[in-house]
Design a protein around this motif. Structure first.
Motif, PDB file in Angstrom:
ATOM      1  N   THR A  14       0.831  -1.207   0.000  1.00  0.00           N
ATOM      2  CA  THR A  14       0.000   0.000   0.000  1.00  0.00           C
ATOM      3  C   THR A  14       0.863   1.253   0.000  1.00  0.00           C
ATOM      4  OG1 THR A  14      -1.750  -1.155   1.201  1.00  0.00           O
ATOM      5  CG2 THR A  14      -1.813   1.235   1.246  1.00  0.00           C
ATOM      6  N   SER A  17       2.372   1.609  -3.580  1.00  0.00           N
ATOM      7  CA  SER A  17       1.424   2.034  -4.610  1.00  0.00           C
ATOM      8  C   SER A  17       0.847   3.414  -4.347  1.00  0.00           C
ATOM      9  CB  SER A  17       0.271   1.033  -4.713  1.00  0.00           C
ATOM     10  OG  SER A  17       0.710  -0.173  -5.236  1.00  0.00           O
ATOM     11  N   LEU A  54      -4.949   3.743 -11.838  1.00  0.00           N
ATOM     12  CA  LEU A  54      -4.655   2.359 -11.449  1.00  0.00           C
ATOM     13  C   LEU A  54      -3.693   2.290 -10.266  1.00  0.00           C
ATOM     14  CD1 LEU A  54      -4.408   0.468 -14.851  1.00  0.00           C
ATOM     15  CD2 LEU A  54      -6.132   0.196 -13.077  1.00  0.00           C
ATOM     16  N   SER A  58      -4.902   0.415  -6.941  1.00  0.00           N
ATOM     17  CA  SER A  58      -4.058  -0.623  -6.355  1.00  0.00           C
ATOM     18  C   SER A  58      -3.795  -0.340  -4.877  1.00  0.00           C
ATOM     19  CB  SER A  58      -2.743  -0.719  -7.120  1.00  0.00           C
ATOM     20  OG  SER A  58      -1.857  -1.597  -6.494  1.00  0.00           O
ATOM     21  N   THR A  62      -5.258  -2.736  -1.831  1.00  0.00           N
ATOM     22  CA  THR A  62      -4.402  -3.415  -0.857  1.00  0.00           C
ATOM     23  C   THR A  62      -4.724  -2.975   0.568  1.00  0.00           C
ATOM     24  OG1 THR A  62      -2.662  -1.800  -1.264  1.00  0.00           O
ATOM     25  CG2 THR A  62      -2.479  -3.913  -2.392  1.00  0.00           C
ATOM     26  N   THR A  82      -5.489  -7.372  -7.108  1.00  0.00           N
ATOM     27  CA  THR A  82      -4.418  -6.375  -7.022  1.00  0.00           C
ATOM     28  C   THR A  82      -3.250  -6.753  -7.928  1.00  0.00           C
ATOM     29  OG1 THR A  82      -5.043  -5.897  -4.747  1.00  0.00           O
ATOM     30  CG2 THR A  82      -2.865  -5.180  -5.445  1.00  0.00           C
ATOM     31  N   ILE A  85      -4.267  -5.937 -11.494  1.00  0.00           N
ATOM     32  CA  ILE A  85      -4.209  -4.487 -11.733  1.00  0.00           C
ATOM     33  C   ILE A  85      -2.756  -4.037 -11.906  1.00  0.00           C
ATOM     34  CG2 ILE A  85      -4.538  -2.251 -10.593  1.00  0.00           C
ATOM     35  CD1 ILE A  85      -7.168  -3.376  -9.498  1.00  0.00           C
ATOM     36  N   ASN A  86      -1.863  -4.574 -11.103  1.00  0.00           N
ATOM     37  CA  ASN A  86      -0.465  -4.178 -11.211  1.00  0.00           C
ATOM     38  C   ASN A  86       0.194  -4.712 -12.474  1.00  0.00           C
ATOM     39  OD1 ASN A  86       0.590  -2.484  -8.920  1.00  0.00           O
ATOM     40  ND2 ASN A  86      -0.638  -4.000  -7.834  1.00  0.00           N
ATOM     41  N   LEU A  89      -0.909  -2.290 -15.024  1.00  0.00           N
ATOM     42  CA  LEU A  89      -0.129  -1.075 -14.786  1.00  0.00           C
ATOM     43  C   LEU A  89       1.296  -1.221 -15.307  1.00  0.00           C
ATOM     44  CD1 LEU A  89      -0.340   1.667 -13.443  1.00  0.00           C
ATOM     45  CD2 LEU A  89       0.220   0.589 -11.291  1.00  0.00           C
ATOM     46  N   PRO A 116       5.281  -1.213  -9.597  1.00  0.00           N
ATOM     47  CA  PRO A 116       4.342  -2.336  -9.768  1.00  0.00           C
ATOM     48  C   PRO A 116       4.994  -3.708  -9.582  1.00  0.00           C
ATOM     49  CG  PRO A 116       4.066  -0.771 -11.549  1.00  0.00           C
ATOM     50  CD  PRO A 116       5.276  -0.357 -10.784  1.00  0.00           C
ATOM     51  N   THR A 119       5.239  -4.255  -5.878  1.00  0.00           N
ATOM     52  CA  THR A 119       3.901  -4.464  -5.346  1.00  0.00           C
ATOM     53  C   THR A 119       3.412  -5.873  -5.656  1.00  0.00           C
ATOM     54  OG1 THR A 119       3.431  -2.101  -5.632  1.00  0.00           O
ATOM     55  CG2 THR A 119       1.552  -3.551  -5.334  1.00  0.00           C
ATOM     56  N   ILE A 120       3.641  -6.330  -6.878  1.00  0.00           N
ATOM     57  CA  ILE A 120       3.245  -7.695  -7.249  1.00  0.00           C
ATOM     58  C   ILE A 120       3.953  -8.706  -6.357  1.00  0.00           C
ATOM     59  CG2 ILE A 120       3.441  -9.455  -9.058  1.00  0.00           C
ATOM     60  CD1 ILE A 120       2.973  -7.156 -11.086  1.00  0.00           C
TER      61      ILE A 120
END
Length: 144
Positions: A14, A17, A54, A58, A62, A82, A85-86, A89, A116, A119-120
């Motif tokens: 979080t 993003s 996005l 995201s 999260t 999520t 979406i990433n 992105l 991203p 985040t993934i």
């Protein structure tokens, strides 16, 4: 239940993003100006505006996923959403980074392009921990 490891992973995702987009630039344009995510809203390009939206979706997703700790299945599904979406992105960012003007002469991409990916990675780790918790609960239910 907020003290679980997946909460830490989701919280860091979080922050990446939703917060790191203000700190790290995505690329440097031909006028040597750093391009941040918030600059996308003033660019007028609809794909750049969707990219910025996005990032915020995201971050919000999260954050919502953190507080769904009583519903592990929903938490797992929101984590997968999520990740999707990433990936979208990431595709948009790769498209724009390959089509920057002045790509032949000089190419300066910022660290923000990696947000991203991190985040993934964090959401995948959180989903693994959620799945492990779910399997633990199922094994305890079998013993009853």
């Amino acid at each position: 239940m907020i003290q679980r490891i997946q909460t830490v992973y989701l919280f860091v995702a979080t922050l990446l993003s939703g917060g790191a987009i203000f700190l790290f630039n995505l690329w440097v344009n031909e006028q040597n100006e750093a391009f941040y995510v918030m600059d996308s809203f003033s660019s007028g390009n609809k794909l750049l505006i969707a990219m910025a939206a996005l990032f915020f979706v995201s971050a919000i997703l999260t954050l919502v996923t953190i507080f769904q700790f009583k519903k592990r299945q929903l938490q797992f599904v929101l984590g997968r959403l999520t990740i999707l979406i990433n990936f979208i992105l990431l595709g948009i960012l790769v498209y724009f980074s390959q089509n920057l003007s002045g790509e032949i002469t000089v190419s300066e991409k910022g660290i923000g392009l990696l947000i991203p990916i991190f985040t993934i990675l964090l959401v995948v780790l959180a989903n693994k921990a959620i799945k492990r918790d779910e399997e633990l609960v199922k094994s305890v239910d079998r013993l009853r």
